[in-house]
Scaffold this active site. Structure first.
Site, PDB file in Angstrom:
ATOM      1  N   SER A  16       0.886  -1.196  -0.023  1.00 25.65           N
ATOM      2  CA  SER A  16      -0.062   0.176  -0.177  1.00 25.65           C
ATOM      3  C   SER A  16       0.810   1.207   0.042  1.00 25.65           C
ATOM      4  CB  SER A  16      -0.943  -0.028   1.238  1.00 25.65           C
ATOM      5  OG  SER A  16      -1.452   1.358   1.372  1.00 25.65           O
ATOM      6  N   HIS A  39      -1.287  -1.123  -4.329  1.00 24.08           N
ATOM      7  CA  HIS A  39      -2.525  -0.804  -3.672  1.00 24.08           C
ATOM      8  C   HIS A  39      -2.597   0.542  -3.186  1.00 24.08           C
ATOM      9  CE1 HIS A  39      -6.142  -2.189  -0.885  1.00 24.08           C
ATOM     10  NE2 HIS A  39      -5.561  -1.439  -0.042  1.00 24.08           N
ATOM     11  N   ASP A  41      -4.823   3.651  -1.347  1.00 21.80           N
ATOM     12  CA  ASP A  41      -5.918   3.790  -0.711  1.00 21.80           C
ATOM     13  C   ASP A  41      -6.514   5.169  -0.732  1.00 21.80           C
ATOM     14  OD1 ASP A  41      -6.026   1.507   1.165  1.00 21.80           O
ATOM     15  OD2 ASP A  41      -3.764   2.033   1.501  1.00 21.80           O
ATOM     16  N   MET A  43      -9.039   8.058   0.469  1.00 23.58           N
ATOM     17  CA  MET A  43      -9.918   8.326   1.559  1.00 23.58           C
ATOM     18  C   MET A  43     -10.496   9.843   1.277  1.00 23.58           C
ATOM     19  SD  MET A  43      -7.447   7.037   4.517  1.00 23.58           S
ATOM     20  CE  MET A  43      -6.583   5.397   4.474  1.00 23.58           C
ATOM     21  N   HIS A  72      -8.489   0.841  -3.338  1.00 15.98           N
ATOM     22  CA  HIS A  72      -9.564   0.644  -2.305  1.00 15.98           C
ATOM     23  C   HIS A  72     -10.052   1.922  -2.039  1.00 15.98           C
ATOM     24  CE1 HIS A  72      -9.501  -0.628   2.263  1.00 15.98           C
ATOM     25  NE2 HIS A  72     -10.755  -0.295   1.589  1.00 15.98           N
ATOM     26  N   MET A  74     -12.295   4.183   0.019  1.00 16.23           N
ATOM     27  CA  MET A  74     -12.944   4.444   1.312  1.00 16.23           C
ATOM     28  C   MET A  74     -13.535   5.901   1.113  1.00 16.23           C
ATOM     29  SD  MET A  74      -9.538   2.919   3.644  1.00 16.23           S
ATOM     30  CE  MET A  74      -8.597   3.019   1.862  1.00 16.23           C
ATOM     31  N   MET A 143     -11.079  -6.476   5.937  1.00 20.67           N
ATOM     32  CA  MET A 143     -10.328  -5.380   6.727  1.00 20.67           C
ATOM     33  C   MET A 143      -9.897  -5.756   7.824  1.00 20.67           C
ATOM     34  SD  MET A 143      -9.498  -2.683   4.562  1.00 20.67           S
ATOM     35  CE  MET A 143      -9.053  -1.905   5.811  1.00 20.67           C
ATOM     36  N   ASP A 181      -6.122  -6.850   4.610  1.00 23.02           N
ATOM     37  CA  ASP A 181      -5.725  -5.263   4.663  1.00 23.02           C
ATOM     38  C   ASP A 181      -5.782  -4.690   6.055  1.00 23.02           C
ATOM     39  OD1 ASP A 181      -4.751  -2.738   3.920  1.00 23.02           O
ATOM     40  OD2 ASP A 181      -6.311  -2.259   2.856  1.00 23.02           O
TER      41      ASP A 181
HETATM   42  C1  DX5 Z   1      -6.311   1.238   5.727  1.00 23.87           C
HETATM   43  C2  DX5 Z   1      -5.705   0.975   4.554  1.00 23.87           C
HETATM   44  C3  DX5 Z   1      -4.456   0.025   4.437  1.00 23.87           C
HETATM   45  C4  DX5 Z   1      -3.314   0.720   4.720  1.00 23.87           C
HETATM   46  C5  DX5 Z   1      -2.421  -0.538   5.600  1.00 23.87           C
HETATM   47  O1  DX5 Z   1      -7.378   2.013   5.849  1.00 23.87           O
HETATM   48  O2  DX5 Z   1      -6.683   0.435   3.847  1.00 23.87           O
HETATM   49  O3  DX5 Z   1      -4.435  -0.190   2.916  1.00 23.87           O
HETATM   50  O4  DX5 Z   1      -2.335   1.348   4.070  1.00 23.87           O
HETATM   51  O5  DX5 Z   1      -1.349  -0.209   6.318  1.00 23.87           O
HETATM   52  P1  DX5 Z   1      -0.767  -1.160   7.213  1.00 23.87           P
HETATM   53  O6  DX5 Z   1      -0.139  -2.361   6.559  1.00 23.87           O
HETATM   54  O7  DX5 Z   1       0.353  -0.267   7.716  1.00 23.87           O
HETATM   55  O8  DX5 Z   1      -1.603  -1.325   8.218  1.00 23.87           O
HETATM   56 ZN    ZN Z   2      -6.347  -0.361   1.687  1.00 23.20          ZN
END
Ligand code: DX5
Ligand code: ZN
Length: 224
Positions: A16, A39, A41, A43, A72, A74, A143, A181
């Site tokens: 990620s 990956h 993320d 948000m 991903h 969010m 998750m 994840d």
């Molecule tokens: C959290 C994200 C993850 C995050 C994981 O909301 O969806 O993808 O980047 O990070 P680590 O591996 O540090 O938990």
């Molecule tokens: Zn993620």
């Protein structure tokens, strides 16, 4: 080779980039060129408390990396933006069941855009919420932390959820990827794969102090 050793060998790694150095995005993506997917993320500060990045970073990643880009989302009502994320270079788009009243439609839209469709759910959401779309998706993401931030601790109860989902997918004859994840590291990666995961996301465990190449290597070693 035992089934378990085979799973360990075949598992896909999806670093990620949330934990990478964005001032050197091209270098960071270069350092994970040996991974399976990158990956990303996204948000929005509404579905989750944090704001990360969006379309311009995805488009930049697309320009510099040949890895499949695993996005991903969010964000609230992701169906409003699926087309834009597909156009910006996503190879897979994963949506949260909690983010839309129309999860089935969102999944259909992703498929219609010709992208890999993923569905996911928060640690506090009953697994049953993804069951109706299991036959319509290419990826189910469990998750293992509450979404919003990198560097959180793996929630132990996630292992049982992974096992249950593994059983459901097998019973359905589905070959969808089972992605995990949150808080995945070299210390728990084996247990997560043994529970049934086929794709591991890792942010802070890969983009650590000694660089992403070393981080990725540590994860691979842990799976040998
Ligand atoms: C959290 C994200 C993850 C995050 C994981 O909301 O969806 O993808 O980047 O990070 P680590 O591996 O540090 O938990
Ligand atoms: Zn993620």
């Amino acid at each position: 080779m035992s089934a378990e050793a085979d799973n360990l060998r075949r598992v896909k790694l999806a670093p990620s980039i949330l934990s990478c150095d964005f001032a050197h995005l091209a270098d960071e993506l270069g350092a994970i060129a040996g991974a399976d997917w990158a990956h990303l993320d996204v948000m929005d500060g509404a579905f989750v408390p944090n704001i990360s990045f969006g379309l311009p970073i995805l488009a930049a990643a697309r320009r510099t990396s040949n890895l499949p880009l695993d996005v991903h989302l969010m964000i609230e009502r992701p169906e409003r933006h699926l087309k834009d994320f597909a156009a910006a270079g996503a190879d897979s788009l994963t949506v949260h069941v909690e983010s839309t009243p129309h999860i089935h439609r969102a999944v259909q839209q992703i498929r219609e855009l010709g992208k890999r469709a993923g569905v996911t759910l928060n640690p506090g959401t009953p697994l049953e919420a993804v069951r109706p779309v299991l036959n319509d998706v290419d990826v189910v993401l469990i998750m293992s932390v509450n979404p919003g931030f990198g560097g959180q601790k793996f929630i132990p109860a996630s292992l049982e959820r992974i096992r249950t989902l593994r059983r459901w997918l097998d019973e359905a004859g589905s070959d969808a990827e089972l992605q995990v994840d949150g808080g995945v590291s070299s210390t728990n990666a084996r247990a997560v794969v043994s529970a049934g995961a086929t794709v591991l996301v890792a942010g802070s465990a890969v983009f650590g102090k000694d660089g992403a190449r070393a981080g990725l290597e540590r994860l691979r070693e842990a799976l040998k």
